[in-house]
Design a protein around this motif. Sequence first.
Motif, mmCIF file in Angstrom:
data_model
loop_
_atom_site.group_PDB
_atom_site.id
_atom_site.type_symbol
_atom_site.label_atom_id
_atom_site.label_comp_id
_atom_site.label_asym_id
_atom_site.label_seq_id
_atom_site.Cartn_x
_atom_site.Cartn_y
_atom_site.Cartn_z
ATOM 1 N N SER A 63 25.818 25.534 -10.070
ATOM 2 C CA SER A 63 26.440 24.940 -8.880
ATOM 3 C C SER A 63 25.980 25.628 -7.600
ATOM 4 O O SER A 63 25.846 24.986 -6.556
ATOM 5 C CB SER A 63 27.970 25.019 -8.994
ATOM 6 O OG SER A 63 28.431 24.310 -10.115
ATOM 7 N N LYS A 70 17.226 22.303 -4.310
ATOM 8 C CA LYS A 70 16.978 20.962 -3.755
ATOM 9 C C LYS A 70 16.354 21.053 -2.368
ATOM 10 O O LYS A 70 15.361 20.378 -2.074
ATOM 11 C CB LYS A 70 18.294 20.172 -3.665
ATOM 12 C CG LYS A 70 18.759 19.537 -4.951
ATOM 13 C CD LYS A 70 20.031 18.740 -4.674
ATOM 14 C CE LYS A 70 20.574 18.070 -5.900
ATOM 15 N NZ LYS A 70 21.806 17.305 -5.609
ATOM 16 N N LYS A 84 12.298 13.971 -7.828
ATOM 17 C CA LYS A 84 13.697 13.716 -8.174
ATOM 18 C C LYS A 84 13.810 13.145 -9.583
ATOM 19 O O LYS A 84 14.680 13.556 -10.363
ATOM 20 C CB LYS A 84 14.316 12.751 -7.161
ATOM 21 C CG LYS A 84 15.804 12.511 -7.380
ATOM 22 C CD LYS A 84 16.384 11.650 -6.277
ATOM 23 C CE LYS A 84 17.872 11.430 -6.469
ATOM 24 N NZ LYS A 84 18.453 10.597 -5.377
ATOM 25 N N ILE A 93 18.975 18.471 -12.192
ATOM 26 C CA ILE A 93 19.988 17.847 -11.351
ATOM 27 C C ILE A 93 20.531 16.620 -12.070
ATOM 28 O O ILE A 93 19.991 16.191 -13.094
ATOM 29 C CB ILE A 93 19.425 17.440 -9.968
ATOM 30 C CG1 ILE A 93 18.324 16.391 -10.127
ATOM 31 C CG2 ILE A 93 18.912 18.664 -9.217
ATOM 32 C CD1 ILE A 93 17.780 15.875 -8.808
ATOM 33 N N TRP A 94 21.601 16.036 -11.510
ATOM 34 C CA TRP A 94 22.219 14.857 -12.097
ATOM 35 C C TRP A 94 21.857 13.624 -11.266
ATOM 36 O O TRP A 94 21.421 13.731 -10.138
ATOM 37 C CB TRP A 94 23.738 15.008 -12.138
ATOM 38 C CG TRP A 94 24.198 16.144 -12.990
ATOM 39 C CD1 TRP A 94 24.391 17.431 -12.590
ATOM 40 C CD2 TRP A 94 24.505 16.110 -14.387
ATOM 41 N NE1 TRP A 94 24.802 18.205 -13.646
ATOM 42 C CE2 TRP A 94 24.889 17.426 -14.767
ATOM 43 C CE3 TRP A 94 24.507 15.099 -15.359
ATOM 44 C CZ2 TRP A 94 25.263 17.748 -16.066
ATOM 45 C CZ3 TRP A 94 24.888 15.421 -16.653
ATOM 46 C CH2 TRP A 94 25.257 16.728 -17.001
ATOM 47 N N ASP A 96 22.501 10.337 -8.968
ATOM 48 C CA ASP A 96 23.307 10.273 -7.748
ATOM 49 C C ASP A 96 24.760 9.890 -8.015
ATOM 50 O O ASP A 96 25.674 10.352 -7.322
ATOM 51 C CB ASP A 96 22.699 9.274 -6.755
ATOM 52 C CG ASP A 96 21.384 9.773 -6.181
ATOM 53 O OD1 ASP A 96 21.166 11.006 -6.202
ATOM 54 O OD2 ASP A 96 20.585 8.950 -5.720
ATOM 55 N N SER A 98 26.585 10.567 -10.590
ATOM 56 C CA SER A 98 27.259 11.431 -11.556
ATOM 57 C C SER A 98 28.389 12.231 -10.900
ATOM 58 O O SER A 98 28.238 12.760 -9.794
ATOM 59 C CB SER A 98 26.267 12.410 -12.188
ATOM 60 O OG SER A 98 26.932 13.337 -13.020
ATOM 61 N N ASN A 101 27.879 16.055 -9.696
ATOM 62 C CA ASN A 101 27.353 16.435 -8.382
ATOM 63 C C ASN A 101 28.451 16.994 -7.470
ATOM 64 O O ASN A 101 28.165 17.741 -6.536
ATOM 65 C CB ASN A 101 26.692 15.231 -7.709
ATOM 66 C CG ASN A 101 25.381 14.851 -8.392
ATOM 67 O OD1 ASN A 101 24.586 15.713 -8.741
ATOM 68 N ND2 ASN A 101 25.164 13.563 -8.591
ATOM 69 N N LYS A 102 29.692 16.625 -7.761
ATOM 70 C CA LYS A 102 30.808 17.111 -6.942
ATOM 71 C C LYS A 102 31.097 18.589 -7.178
ATOM 72 O O LYS A 102 31.850 19.207 -6.411
ATOM 73 C CB LYS A 102 32.060 16.285 -7.233
ATOM 74 C CG LYS A 102 31.924 14.810 -6.862
ATOM 75 C CD LYS A 102 33.198 14.041 -7.177
ATOM 76 C CE LYS A 102 33.042 12.567 -6.802
ATOM 77 N NZ LYS A 102 34.259 11.770 -7.104
ATOM 78 N N GLU A 104 28.796 20.896 -7.066
ATOM 79 C CA GLU A 104 27.824 21.707 -6.329
ATOM 80 C C GLU A 104 28.516 22.515 -5.236
ATOM 81 O O GLU A 104 29.408 22.010 -4.547
ATOM 82 C CB GLU A 104 26.761 20.815 -5.693
ATOM 83 C CG GLU A 104 25.883 20.101 -6.695
ATOM 84 C CD GLU A 104 24.866 19.188 -6.029
ATOM 85 O OE1 GLU A 104 24.019 18.621 -6.740
ATOM 86 O OE2 GLU A 104 24.918 19.044 -4.791
#
Length: 275
Positions: A63, A70, A84, A93-94, A96, A98, A101-102, A104
């Motif tokens: 995280s 990025k 990407k 990475i996951w 968009d 997913s 992503n929250k 991070e």
Amino acid sequence: MRENITVEEAISKGKIKLVYLPLFLILVFIGVGVYLKTIELIEDWMMAVFAIGGFLLAWLAWSYFVVEWKIWAFENVRNVHELKRKAIQNNLIWKDDSWFNKTEIINYEQKQKLKLLERKFLEKDVYHDDITVPKETLIHYSKATIAFGIVFGILFLSVGVYVLMENIKDYYYLFFLGLSIYFFYTSIPKLINNQPQISINSKGIQFYKSSLMEWEFIDNEYVDMRRSGKHVNYYLVFNYRNKNQEYLIDELAIKPDKLEQLMRVYRVRFEKSKF
């Protein structure tokens, strides 16, 4: 923006912090737990605590470092669309949409940088010709894959014959003979077939027993990596005349990255031939 880092270099650096470091942290925590259990300083149930603790610390590391990676990668790599896509394929990475992503860890300054970098995604990726690539590339079945199948066919046939002759538990030999037939059935036709399964040149892509698919009607071509548990398959994917095309390439004598490079080169040559 220097844009002097290749996609492969960015992915390699990302794996260190976003895959190997989290995995290392999990193994360290589990290792410490095993050691403490061995010297009888903790109870059995505490092993679960160490495993969960290692997982949480690994997730925390991802995280924190993912946003940093990025920004660095999207700033220094020109072909951000390819970057990407491959970052998602390699579990850096996951996607968009997913929820993960929250998780991070990102500050205001980093948010603004990523928002500015979104402009790069409005441009197409840029590729160049490579003089080392021949006018046409013919791709056949992998000899190693064929040999693997034949060897296992012979092995299971031998075991089946041995079980039959020794009369070890009646009908067990049928299982081994069935496996040998399967391996021979899937390998021998490939051994006999010496025709290229894929032909690529500046005109287009042609598959075995199929007509040529012209670059003019092809778009969004790439090699897709798909995971199913620990198993990984590679597919050549593209749109042809607005229809999605997918071809499994695992058994062909070419690496996924090499095939993708060839498609880029022949696409560039096709574009040049139009002028």
